[in-house]
Design a protein around this motif. Structure first.
Motif, PDB file in Angstrom:
ATOM      1  N   ASP A 255       1.196  -0.966   0.190  1.00 18.55           N
ATOM      2  CA  ASP A 255       0.296  -0.175  -0.457  1.00 18.55           C
ATOM      3  C   ASP A 255       0.809   1.501   0.262  1.00 18.55           C
ATOM      4  O   ASP A 255       0.768   1.970  -0.363  1.00 18.55           O
ATOM      5  CB  ASP A 255      -0.831   0.589   0.665  1.00 18.55           C
ATOM      6  N   ASN A 256       2.090   1.079   0.837  1.00 20.95           N
ATOM      7  CA  ASN A 256       2.836   2.345   0.343  1.00 20.95           C
ATOM      8  C   ASN A 256       3.117   2.405  -0.922  1.00 20.95           C
ATOM      9  O   ASN A 256       3.752   3.459  -0.786  1.00 20.95           O
ATOM     10  CB  ASN A 256       3.841   2.037   2.113  1.00 20.95           C
ATOM     11  N   GLN A 261       3.517   5.538  -5.395  1.00 19.52           N
ATOM     12  CA  GLN A 261       3.707   5.236  -7.572  1.00 19.52           C
ATOM     13  C   GLN A 261       2.233   6.377  -7.300  1.00 19.52           C
ATOM     14  O   GLN A 261       2.540   7.536  -9.294  1.00 19.52           O
ATOM     15  CB  GLN A 261       3.211   4.562  -8.109  1.00 19.52           C
ATOM     16  N   ARG A 262       1.306   6.781  -7.361  1.00 19.58           N
ATOM     17  CA  ARG A 262       1.012   7.436  -7.377  1.00 19.58           C
ATOM     18  C   ARG A 262       0.723   8.848  -7.253  1.00 19.58           C
ATOM     19  O   ARG A 262       0.821   9.864  -7.848  1.00 19.58           O
ATOM     20  CB  ARG A 262      -1.265   6.962  -6.400  1.00 19.58           C
ATOM     21  N   ALA A 263       1.478   9.236  -6.266  1.00 19.71           N
ATOM     22  CA  ALA A 263       1.822  10.799  -5.761  1.00 19.71           C
ATOM     23  C   ALA A 263       2.877  10.999  -6.456  1.00 19.71           C
ATOM     24  O   ALA A 263       3.311  12.875  -7.698  1.00 19.71           O
ATOM     25  CB  ALA A 263       3.175  10.713  -4.419  1.00 19.71           C
TER      26      ALA A 263
END
Length: 265
Positions: A255-256, A261-263
């Motif tokens: 999850d981290n 990656q989304r950031a």
């Protein structure tokens, strides 16, 4: 990983249910859209690393901080309409226990006992439950950290409330103390006909007591369901079913990584 919601049958009605519970502090989201389902008479293990949002969620359930959005019900009563009635049914231990340092352990409990209108015998009963009977006459400021944790737990147990919300109750205890408190928590639903919501940072600790678990990370529920279902998912993911701690840590790490990656995107 799929979520498995516990407690949907009439045989095991829900006693705590949150719907899209969210808490924001300016630009920081501490709890994000959390829906949890705690079955009556069960032990629900609330898991996650430091800062995951466990304590904030518990504080919202106790009315200590207001949700930004979402809703919750406890024993069929909706917050905030039934806030006082809810609190009468809940014993709690949140973060560091509160006490008057210059009073004895017994005197600290007696203050709460009088407020709740309980019989005098309830103080000695609570002290015995947490293993503080012989130290009830000692000033609280002279208690060790572990003894202070026990005193906080005794405060939560006063009057045998039908719902207990315990935030890391074994913090500061030595291995023997952890074992004693763990056994006490495990015995509570049957002995007192109550429901326990207990948080921890370690799945290995919760695994020994919980019926259902919820795993929180960065305020988001990653998993909710039974330990048996988690074991099945562990096997399907290539993990040994007896080593759920590795799966738990892998879920947090994954999850981290996705968040990073989304950031970047």
């Amino acid at each position: 990983m799929k979520h498995a919601q516990p407690g949907r049958s009439g045989r095991h009605p829900l006693i705590i249910e949150t719907r899209n519970l969210t808490k924001r502090y300016k630009n920081f989201v501490a709890v994000n859209d959390v829906s949890m389902h705690v079955r009556k008479g069960s032990i629900y293990g609330f898991l996650g690393p430091n800062g995951a949002g466990k304590s904030t969620t518990m504080k919202m359930l106790l009315g200590l901080t207001a949700p930004t959005s979402g809703a919750f019900e406890i024993d069929g009563m909706r917050f905030p309409d039934s806030r006082v009635a809810i609190l009468k049914e809940v014993g709690s231990f949140i973060e560091s226990p509160s006490y008057y340092a210059n009073l004895t352990g017994r005197e600290n409990l007696d203050i709460i006992r009088r407020i709740l209108g309980l019989p005098a015998s309830s103080v000695d009963e609570a002290l015995e439950l947490v293993g503080l009977s012989e130290f009830g006459g000692r000033l609280a400021k002279k208690y060790s950290l572990g003894m202070k944790q026990r005193l906080g737990l005794a405060e939560a147990l006063l009057g045998r409330p039908p719902i207990l919300i315990l935030d890391v109750p074994t913090n500061g205890l030595d291995p023997a103390g952890i074992h004693e408190i763990r056994n006490l928590v495990r015995s509570l639903p049957k002995a007192f006909d109550c429901t326990v919501l207990v948080s921890s940072h370690m799945l290995s600790e919760i695994e020994l007591v919980a019926d259902d678990i919820g795993i929180l990370n960065h305020g988001t529920m990653l998993y909710e369901g039974s330990l048996d279902n988690l074991r099945a998912q562990a096997l399907a993911s290539g993990y040994a079913a007896e080593n759920l701690e590795e799966l738990f840590l892998a879920m947090i790490e994954q999850d981290n990584l996705l968040r990073k990656q989304r950031a970047v995107l």
